[in-house]
Scaffold this motif. Structure first.
Motif, PDB file in Angstrom:
ATOM      1  N   ASP A 166       0.950  -1.079   0.037  1.00  0.00           N
ATOM      2  CA  ASP A 166      -0.021   0.038   0.005  1.00  0.00           C
ATOM      3  C   ASP A 166       0.771   1.462   0.022  1.00  0.00           C
ATOM      4  O   ASP A 166       0.562   2.322  -0.231  1.00  0.00           O
ATOM      5  CB  ASP A 166      -1.049   0.111   1.427  1.00  0.00           C
ATOM      6  N   GLY A 167       2.099   1.089   0.191  1.00  0.00           N
ATOM      7  CA  GLY A 167       2.964   2.147   0.201  1.00  0.00           C
ATOM      8  C   GLY A 167       3.054   3.251   1.455  1.00  0.00           C
ATOM      9  O   GLY A 167       3.667   4.105   1.609  1.00  0.00           O
ATOM     10  N   ARG A 168       2.342   2.840   2.344  1.00  0.00           N
ATOM     11  CA  ARG A 168       2.038   3.456   3.415  1.00  0.00           C
ATOM     12  C   ARG A 168       2.635   2.947   5.022  1.00  0.00           C
ATOM     13  O   ARG A 168       3.202   3.971   5.621  1.00  0.00           O
ATOM     14  CB  ARG A 168       0.638   3.992   3.777  1.00  0.00           C
ATOM     15  N   LEU A 169       2.883   1.855   4.824  1.00  0.00           N
ATOM     16  CA  LEU A 169       3.428   1.092   6.009  1.00  0.00           C
ATOM     17  C   LEU A 169       4.742   0.659   5.946  1.00  0.00           C
ATOM     18  O   LEU A 169       4.867  -0.116   4.958  1.00  0.00           O
ATOM     19  CB  LEU A 169       2.351   0.104   6.447  1.00  0.00           C
ATOM     20  N   SER A 170       5.731   0.997   6.762  1.00  0.00           N
ATOM     21  CA  SER A 170       6.988   0.437   6.506  1.00  0.00           C
ATOM     22  C   SER A 170       7.659   0.142   7.774  1.00  0.00           C
ATOM     23  O   SER A 170       7.224   0.627   9.011  1.00  0.00           O
ATOM     24  CB  SER A 170       7.735   1.480   5.638  1.00  0.00           C
ATOM     25  N   PHE A 171       8.940  -0.599   7.708  1.00  0.00           N
ATOM     26  CA  PHE A 171       9.757  -0.883   9.002  1.00  0.00           C
ATOM     27  C   PHE A 171      10.874  -0.948   8.430  1.00  0.00           C
ATOM     28  O   PHE A 171      11.356  -1.411   7.465  1.00  0.00           O
ATOM     29  CB  PHE A 171       9.018  -2.049   9.622  1.00  0.00           C
ATOM     30  N   LYS A 172      12.028  -1.122   9.456  1.00  0.00           N
ATOM     31  CA  LYS A 172      13.443  -1.368   9.153  1.00  0.00           C
ATOM     32  C   LYS A 172      13.847  -2.517   9.849  1.00  0.00           C
ATOM     33  O   LYS A 172      13.195  -3.043  10.815  1.00  0.00           O
ATOM     34  CB  LYS A 172      14.178  -0.209   9.673  1.00  0.00           C
ATOM     35  N   TYR A 173      14.692  -3.386   9.254  1.00  0.00           N
ATOM     36  CA  TYR A 173      15.228  -4.534   9.765  1.00  0.00           C
ATOM     37  C   TYR A 173      16.532  -4.835   9.538  1.00  0.00           C
ATOM     38  O   TYR A 173      17.298  -4.271   8.442  1.00  0.00           O
ATOM     39  CB  TYR A 173      14.262  -5.854   9.120  1.00  0.00           C
ATOM     40  N   PRO A 174      17.450  -5.760  10.244  1.00  0.00           N
ATOM     41  CA  PRO A 174      18.524  -6.015   9.747  1.00  0.00           C
ATOM     42  C   PRO A 174      18.873  -6.258   8.309  1.00  0.00           C
ATOM     43  O   PRO A 174      18.111  -7.428   7.806  1.00  0.00           O
ATOM     44  CB  PRO A 174      19.301  -7.078  10.747  1.00  0.00           C
ATOM     45  N   ALA A 175      19.983  -5.913   7.611  1.00  0.00           N
ATOM     46  CA  ALA A 175      20.144  -6.144   6.320  1.00  0.00           C
ATOM     47  C   ALA A 175      20.219  -7.616   5.871  1.00  0.00           C
ATOM     48  O   ALA A 175      19.937  -7.918   4.965  1.00  0.00           O
ATOM     49  CB  ALA A 175      21.299  -5.281   5.667  1.00  0.00           C
ATOM     50  N   GLY A 176      20.918  -8.447   6.879  1.00  0.00           N
ATOM     51  CA  GLY A 176      21.185  -9.839   6.489  1.00  0.00           C
ATOM     52  C   GLY A 176      19.865 -10.675   6.890  1.00  0.00           C
ATOM     53  O   GLY A 176      19.938 -11.942   6.396  1.00  0.00           O
ATOM     54  N   TRP A 177      18.856 -10.141   7.172  1.00  0.00           N
ATOM     55  CA  TRP A 177      17.465 -10.927   7.356  1.00  0.00           C
ATOM     56  C   TRP A 177      16.736 -10.686   6.157  1.00  0.00           C
ATOM     57  O   TRP A 177      16.958 -10.006   5.198  1.00  0.00           O
ATOM     58  CB  TRP A 177      16.787 -10.280   8.612  1.00  0.00           C
ATOM     59  N   ARG A 178      15.564 -11.549   6.238  1.00  0.00           N
ATOM     60  CA  ARG A 178      14.804 -11.370   4.910  1.00  0.00           C
ATOM     61  C   ARG A 178      13.314 -11.231   5.157  1.00  0.00           C
ATOM     62  O   ARG A 178      12.852 -11.531   6.485  1.00  0.00           O
ATOM     63  CB  ARG A 178      14.753 -12.617   3.821  1.00  0.00           C
ATOM     64  N   VAL A 179      12.419 -10.603   4.489  1.00  0.00           N
ATOM     65  CA  VAL A 179      11.007 -10.342   4.662  1.00  0.00           C
ATOM     66  C   VAL A 179      10.200 -11.366   3.621  1.00  0.00           C
ATOM     67  O   VAL A 179      10.507 -11.256   2.517  1.00  0.00           O
ATOM     68  CB  VAL A 179      10.594  -9.260   4.626  1.00  0.00           C
ATOM     69  N   GLU A 180       9.222 -12.042   4.130  1.00  0.00           N
ATOM     70  CA  GLU A 180       8.342 -12.723   3.116  1.00  0.00           C
ATOM     71  C   GLU A 180       6.923 -12.160   3.220  1.00  0.00           C
ATOM     72  O   GLU A 180       6.295 -12.209   4.422  1.00  0.00           O
ATOM     73  CB  GLU A 180       8.420 -14.387   3.410  1.00  0.00           C
ATOM     74  N   LEU A 181       6.229 -11.963   2.485  1.00  0.00           N
ATOM     75  CA  LEU A 181       4.796 -11.314   2.331  1.00  0.00           C
ATOM     76  C   LEU A 181       3.781 -12.460   1.795  1.00  0.00           C
ATOM     77  O   LEU A 181       3.760 -13.084   0.684  1.00  0.00           O
ATOM     78  CB  LEU A 181       4.669 -10.078   1.558  1.00  0.00           C
ATOM     79  N   PHE A 182       2.774 -12.403   2.753  1.00  0.00           N
ATOM     80  CA  PHE A 182       1.632 -13.426   2.229  1.00  0.00           C
ATOM     81  C   PHE A 182       0.344 -12.347   2.226  1.00  0.00           C
ATOM     82  O   PHE A 182       0.131 -11.647   3.234  1.00  0.00           O
ATOM     83  CB  PHE A 182       1.251 -14.295   3.327  1.00  0.00           C
ATOM     84  N   GLU A 183      -0.106 -12.146   0.941  1.00  0.00           N
ATOM     85  CA  GLU A 183      -0.995 -11.139   0.739  1.00  0.00           C
ATOM     86  C   GLU A 183      -2.432 -11.916   0.503  1.00  0.00           C
ATOM     87  O   GLU A 183      -2.740 -12.796  -0.390  1.00  0.00           O
ATOM     88  CB  GLU A 183      -0.700 -10.619  -0.709  1.00  0.00           C
ATOM     89  N   ALA A 184      -3.499 -11.797   1.589  1.00  0.00           N
ATOM     90  CA  ALA A 184      -4.554 -12.456   1.477  1.00  0.00           C
ATOM     91  C   ALA A 184      -5.595 -11.703   0.304  1.00  0.00           C
ATOM     92  O   ALA A 184      -6.572 -12.575  -0.051  1.00  0.00           O
ATOM     93  CB  ALA A 184      -5.053 -12.602   2.772  1.00  0.00           C
TER      94      ALA A 184
END
Length: 243
Positions: free
Chosen positions: A87-105
């Protein structure tokens, strides 16, 4: 995170699954260090220094923990990346060596969960945002270790979003939680918080996912919070921003 530090999924998401609109589609997008997925950008030269706390605790960062808390499965590397929801409005920061997986319902309106994994592949946190959610509360005896307002969530519908780390005791069973809370959790005898944050017309749930009994006692929990893993996860929750 070490296996004993991995977390239980929120009860809210179980209710969400039952309420999600018919015809919702799901997909997973992965993000690895140096190769951000769509919606994620890696800022140039962002310090990995944890957000300072103005709440004193018996153990401070840099001290040698005196507890038996296991070490992280994969220490957080230097540098931060930024993940932004579709949605371009919600964000967060995390350690660069980690990863994010998105489940879109659902894509319209957007309903989805971002799951954050450390460099060793251990699940560290889950962040849900959407228009449907529910929470469960129950009588507890609570001890609050730390709670701070999240700068990027101020100005949203009250109560303001806070990062909080605390323990709830019910019948001598301790449940440790680090997550976003609507306002500061109340110490002493109190009802359990559902962890629902209002952001505009939407809701937000963000929680470090502990399972089983991650800490032997409260001192163990405080020592973990003062260490690299605890500070990295605290910084992640404190970095949440909605615009």
């Amino acid at each position: 995170m070490h296996p004993v530090h991995r977390a239980r999924t929120f009860a809210a998401l179980a209710t969400l699954a039952a309420l999600t609109l018919t015809g919702c589609m799901a997909h997973v997008s992965s993000e690895a260090a140096g190769t951000p997925a769509a919606g994620a950008t890696a800022p140039a030269s962002v310090s990995a220094t944890p957000v300072p706390s103005n709440t004193a605790s018996p153990t401070t960062a840099g001290e040698r923990p005196t507890s038996s808390a296991p070490a992280s499965s994969a220490p957080a590397p230097a540098g931060l990346a930024t993940y932004t929801f579709p949605d371009g409005r919600l964000s967060f920061k995390y350690p660069a060596g980690w990863r994010v997986e998105l489940f879109e319902a659902s894509s319209s309106p957007f309903v989805g969960t971002a799951t954050i994994y450390d460099a060793g592949g251990q699940r560290q946190a889950e962040i849900f945002t959407g228009v449907i959610a529910d929470g469960v509360s129950s009588p507890v005896i609570r001890t609050v270790f730390e709670s701070l307002p999240v700068p990027g969530l101020q100005g949203q519908p009250e109560p303001d979003g806070h990062y909080s780390f605390y323990v709830d005791n019910v019948n001598d069973v301790a449940t440790y939680r680090m997550h976003l809370t609507p306002g500061t959790p109340v110490a002493g005898a109190e009802m359990g918080l559902p962890g629902l944050i209002r952001i505009g017309e939407r809701v937000l749930i963000a929680e470090v996912t502990f399972i089983d009994n991650p800490f032997a006692n409260d001192e163990d929990a405080k020592a973990w919070l003062a260490g690299a893993e605890g500070q990295a996860l605290k910084a992640l929750l404190m970095s949440m921003s909605y615009s």
